[in-house]
Write an enzyme that holds these catalytic residues in place. Structure first.
Site, mmCIF file in Angstrom:
data_model
loop_
_atom_site.group_PDB
_atom_site.id
_atom_site.type_symbol
_atom_site.label_atom_id
_atom_site.label_comp_id
_atom_site.label_asym_id
_atom_site.label_seq_id
_atom_site.Cartn_x
_atom_site.Cartn_y
_atom_site.Cartn_z
ATOM 1 N N TYR A 195 37.345 44.408 49.390
ATOM 2 C CA TYR A 195 38.281 43.739 48.483
ATOM 3 C C TYR A 195 37.539 42.806 47.551
ATOM 4 O O TYR A 195 36.392 42.432 47.789
ATOM 5 C CB TYR A 195 39.387 43.000 49.261
ATOM 6 C CG TYR A 195 39.039 41.622 49.778
ATOM 7 C CD1 TYR A 195 39.350 40.479 49.036
ATOM 8 C CD2 TYR A 195 38.420 41.452 51.008
ATOM 9 C CE1 TYR A 195 39.056 39.215 49.515
ATOM 10 C CE2 TYR A 195 38.124 40.199 51.492
ATOM 11 C CZ TYR A 195 38.437 39.077 50.747
ATOM 12 O OH TYR A 195 38.146 37.822 51.219
ATOM 13 N N CYS A 196 38.202 42.454 46.445
ATOM 14 C CA CYS A 196 37.654 41.532 45.448
ATOM 15 C C CYS A 196 38.812 40.684 44.932
ATOM 16 O O CYS A 196 39.664 40.282 45.711
ATOM 17 C CB CYS A 196 36.939 42.299 44.337
ATOM 18 S SG CYS A 196 38.000 43.471 43.453
ATOM 19 N N LEU A 197 38.877 40.425 43.643
ATOM 20 C CA LEU A 197 39.988 39.657 43.085
ATOM 21 C C LEU A 197 41.218 40.537 42.874
ATOM 22 O O LEU A 197 42.302 40.215 43.332
ATOM 23 C CB LEU A 197 39.594 38.995 41.761
ATOM 24 C CG LEU A 197 40.708 38.233 41.032
ATOM 25 C CD1 LEU A 197 41.217 37.070 41.885
ATOM 26 C CD2 LEU A 197 40.225 37.730 39.692
#
Length: 157
Positions: free
Chosen positions: A120-122
């Site tokens: 995951y990231c932003l």
């Protein structure tokens, strides 16, 4: 195929300045290996999970590794509980490391090629690139949390 190229350029292009050259090129071999690929959606190639799946991991599924691929400076805004951090620009090198070097650098056991991994990231774009890279390196159970931080926390920063 032209439509596909434009979509990939938009998807990866926004963050390509953060990617090493092998990460910029990872899409072509991944897509060409799939004879049943539909040009309708680039995302159909990358396995995805939703918030309920990630919540089940946080609530006790210890067999899944959740990896945050955001930059170090973004971590001050919060992280998903029990997640680990490997910045996107280090994913290629990290997945190629031996287990001992990986643990020494990142502080947790390197996932095996059969382990369930969620990136995951932003907002899901960088994590999609990380997932594609992991899949291309043989990590067969890598998945993208498409909603990522924004979906988890209900806000951006």
């Amino acid at each position: 195929m032209m439509l596909l190229s434009r979509r990939l350029s938009r998807l990866v292009g926004r963050h390509s300045h953060r990617l090493v050259p092998t990460q910029r090129l990872l899409w072509r071999p991944l897509l060409s290996s799939s004879s049943s690929f539909s040009s309708k959606s680039v995302h159909s190639v990358i396995p995805e999970v939703d918030k309920s799946y990630v919540r089940s991991v946080v609530d006790g599924r210890s067999d899944v590794v959740v990896i945050d691929v955001r930059r170090d400076s973004e971590l001050e805004h919060g992280t998903i509980p029990s997640s680990r951090h490997v910045p996107l620009d280090e994913i290629d090198e990290a997945l190629a490391m031996d287990a001992e070097a990986f643990k020494s650098k990142y502080g947790f056991e390197k996932p095996s090629e059969e382990d369930d991994i969620v990136f995951y990231c932003l907002g899901g774009v960088r994590s999609e690139a990380a997932t594609a890279l992991a899949l291309s390196k043989g990590f067969v159970n890598a998945k993208n949390y498409r909603g990522s931080f924004i979906d988890w926390f209900g806000r951006s920063y």
